[in-house]
Scaffold this active site. Structure first.
Site, short mmCIF file in Angstrom:
data_model
loop_
_atom_site.label_atom_id
_atom_site.label_comp_id
_atom_site.label_asym_id
_atom_site.label_seq_id
_atom_site.Cartn_x
_atom_site.Cartn_y
_atom_site.Cartn_z
CB THR B 14 20.69 8.24 5.81
OG1 THR B 14 19.94 9.30 5.20
CG2 THR B 14 20.56 7.00 4.97
CE LYS B 206 32.96 7.95 0.54
NZ LYS B 206 32.00 7.71 -0.58
#
Lengths: 429, 429
Positions: B14, B206
């Protein structure tokens, strides 16, 4: 520890005070970050005796610009005086003398950006100006570095805190402009002479800077269409709410078919748009790129510490470049020359409020004029009788501004039209 | 035109597809911006025959990593495979071979950041990873460069699109987690195995990266407390709304008294907080600095083109550094070693939903246990009888997590307490 990087500050007002305070508070962190300290060697002030909002060694102060501009030890000149003169001459002298420049001066960058960049480029010097737009919000560097993969399609910003504070209060309290302006002045959110803010000039300067970077083509203050918020009424805001819209003073820049449009004016935006929730003195810039899609950058657009945050961020970046011997690495990014679309050629929807004489057939006559000029009505929101008059409130379909203005001119001359009350552009979101 | 900067892509899924498409679309702009073109020389794929979502010259494809890692012409290796192995080895090989690296790999950066930076620093190479957090939103560079004047006080982020989509739907539709998860899977917003997203692991990676940069101290995945959204019920959301709060999966990092806390869990935040309005698959990171105050960065946190935007932004930045001979200018910024605060030591308010046996004196017994552990009740929101049971809903005053957990353990063992239904932290905003 190695030799410090020497900085000279021009100006010790609000932003100068914040900048100096941050540089003092963060001495150790900055030295640790860079491996070398950053030291303020001199601060130019107009009046040596004036009390200062920040503790400053009097020996640092000078009223002679040459003490900074001609000191070979100073490698970064930080201009925080504002206005065109004498700031322009000082920055030029600094660059000519091989000094890097950090500035918060939007007036200057919106008009003289090109010549300053030419000087900086010729000597491979840094000219950084993150603080010139939207105070502490990182937006110049994100546009110049982080979003470079994108063709920027549009940029919409709430880039003036004073007018956003006023419009937020008007919206929350249902008050009119005049009242809220006084309140804002009392609270220190608006200046005694509020013209530059409320007439949109301050936002226009910032938009010129942002649009130049976003579209890689120099847009100056003169290229920006400007309209302030003085004509926005509590009634307009009420209609907007009823329609699910919020009125904000927006700086809007778009590139369509190779032409750049740049305009500052009150606009209705849908309540669900992220900018609609940006209240009080906060600023935000919404950027739409072909790859990244919708992004927004939010924060405080003014004030000593937020603006100082952007100035000191630039100083640290420039100091890093000096240490590593690569100043001038990112210079002017206006490598295109795109034509500017005049306001008459923009296409948008309009919210209109007309006061007309109450008699049969009035709406038909008005609709006829609109039809002749190619303006078609999307929604007739209200047709209310007030005494002998009637108020007609409507939203048009997207139409070219010139056509709309022609129709409004014809309407203004018609005896049945008492006045054109409001004309507010409606942004799709 | 000068020699192109040669790029090798590892991975064409992707994000790889988005990256390649942007590099193809923006060939001319990038060349104009840098004064030199950027060209993809090779793309590593596992299966040469597999159809691709992007038009790609078959001659570019290879299934041999050496074609990229050992090609002396390639100066930027772009790792978009994800996961730890073999990405870690490939990046190390690239750095050892003197190649700059751009990566979108949060798994890797959250665990192996330090060793990769040591390799990059030793050779003065760039290692950029803007795309590893929050997709297209510029946040790494703003923290590393623009906000350096600040002591960052806290950072709160909606950094997982899947869970934000699910919680938004649950809030808007009043549905329960299970139903909405299925809907999200059908729409492609959640994966067939949604564990990493719904259990908070993706957000934790993250957050580790963001906290390391914000506090200049290495925080790894193991340092982050993690709790997912699977236990959040429609009923919790309903109570939150009633109190003027929204439930979001937040990544929260704060520095208090020299210790860093980093945690991912569902939290209630006031509706007026800018994060409360961040809906659907959008991400946003709210950052509070001592000078700048409150800022927020908003946009799309995933997807081929938004993530590709961040990757290509990094590629352009690295290419500029290569051209000017100053790669490695900003390396690891973890120049402190700050202790991590364990979850038991954090202090916050808690929303609690307890199901108890309906009989006189129950509330008094429960309040007694809370009192003994130093937990004081701020608001008793609801005490409702449901059959033979009663539901007690309350919010505590700020209390240390250990004390709260002790009280809950004691309560769980009491015969009158049927179960502790919900424990959700309440963030002040």
């Amino acid at each position: 520890m190695k030799q410090p990087i020497m900085v000279g500050l021009l100006g010790l007002g609000t932003v100068g005070g914040g900048t100096l305070r941050i540089l003092q508070n963060r001495v150790e962190d900055i030295a640790q970050r860079l491996g070398r300290p950053v030291q303020v060697k001199k601060v130019l002030v107009r009046n040596l005796q004036k009390p200062r909002p920040v503790v400053v060694d009097p020996a640092l102060l000078t009223d002679n610009p040459a003490d900074i501009l001609e000191d070979p030890e100073i490698s970064i000149v930080v201009e925080l005086m504002g206005g065109i003169h004498p700031a322009l001459d000082y920055i030029k002298s600094a660059l000519k003398a091989g000094k890097n420049v950090v500035t918060a001066n939007k007036d200057l960058m919106a008009v003289h950006g090109r010549e300053l960049f030419e000087l900086a480029d010729a000597k491979e010097l840094d000219l950084e100006f993150e603080a010139s737009v939207a105070g502490g919000i990182p937006i110049i560097r994100p546009l110049k570095v982080c979003l470079t993969a994108n063709r920027i399609e549009e940029l919409k910003g709430i880039i003036n805190g004073t007018t956003n504070f006023i419009l937020t209060k008007m919206t929350q309290e249902g008050s009119d402009f005049g009242e809220v302006l006084k309140e804002a002045q009392a609270l220190g959110y608006a200046e005694a002479d509020p013209t530059a803010d409320v007439e949109g000039l301050d936002a226009a300067r910032k938009l010129a800077i942002l649009a130049s970077i976003a579209f890689n083509s120099r847009i100056t203050l003169n290229d920006v269409y400007v309209e302030g918020i003085t004509k926005v009424t509590a009634r307009d805001i009420q209609y907007a709410r009823q329609m699910g819209y919020t009125i904000k003073l927006l700086g809007i820049a778009k590139e369509i078919e190779g032409k750049v449009e740049a305009r500052v004016h009150p606009a209705m935006i849908p309540d669900c748009h992220p900018l609609a929730a940006v209240n009080d003195a906060f600023n935000a810039i919404f950027v739409k790129g072909d790859a990244v899609g919708e992004t927004m950058f939010y924060g405080r657009g003014a004030g000593d510490m937020p603006t100082g945050s952007a100035v000191v961020g630039d100083i640290i970046d420039v100091a890093r470049n000096i240490i590593n011997g690569h100043t001038g690495r990112i210079s002017c990014t206006c490598y295109h020359q795109k034509p500017v679309r005049p306001i008459g050629e923009i296409v948008c929807k309009y919210f209109l409020r007309l006061v007309v004489t109450e008699k049969p057939g009035v709406l038909a006559s008005i609709a006829g004029v609109f039809g002749d000029q190619g303006v078609s009505i999307q929604t007739l929101i209200q047709q209310e009788t007030i005494g002998d008059s009637a108020e007609i409130v409507l939203v048009t379909h997207p139409v070219q501004e010139d056509n709309l203005q022609k129709a409004l001119n014809i309407l203004s001359d018609m005896p049945i039209v008492e006045r054109v009350g409001s004309v507010i552009r409606v942004e799709r979101g």
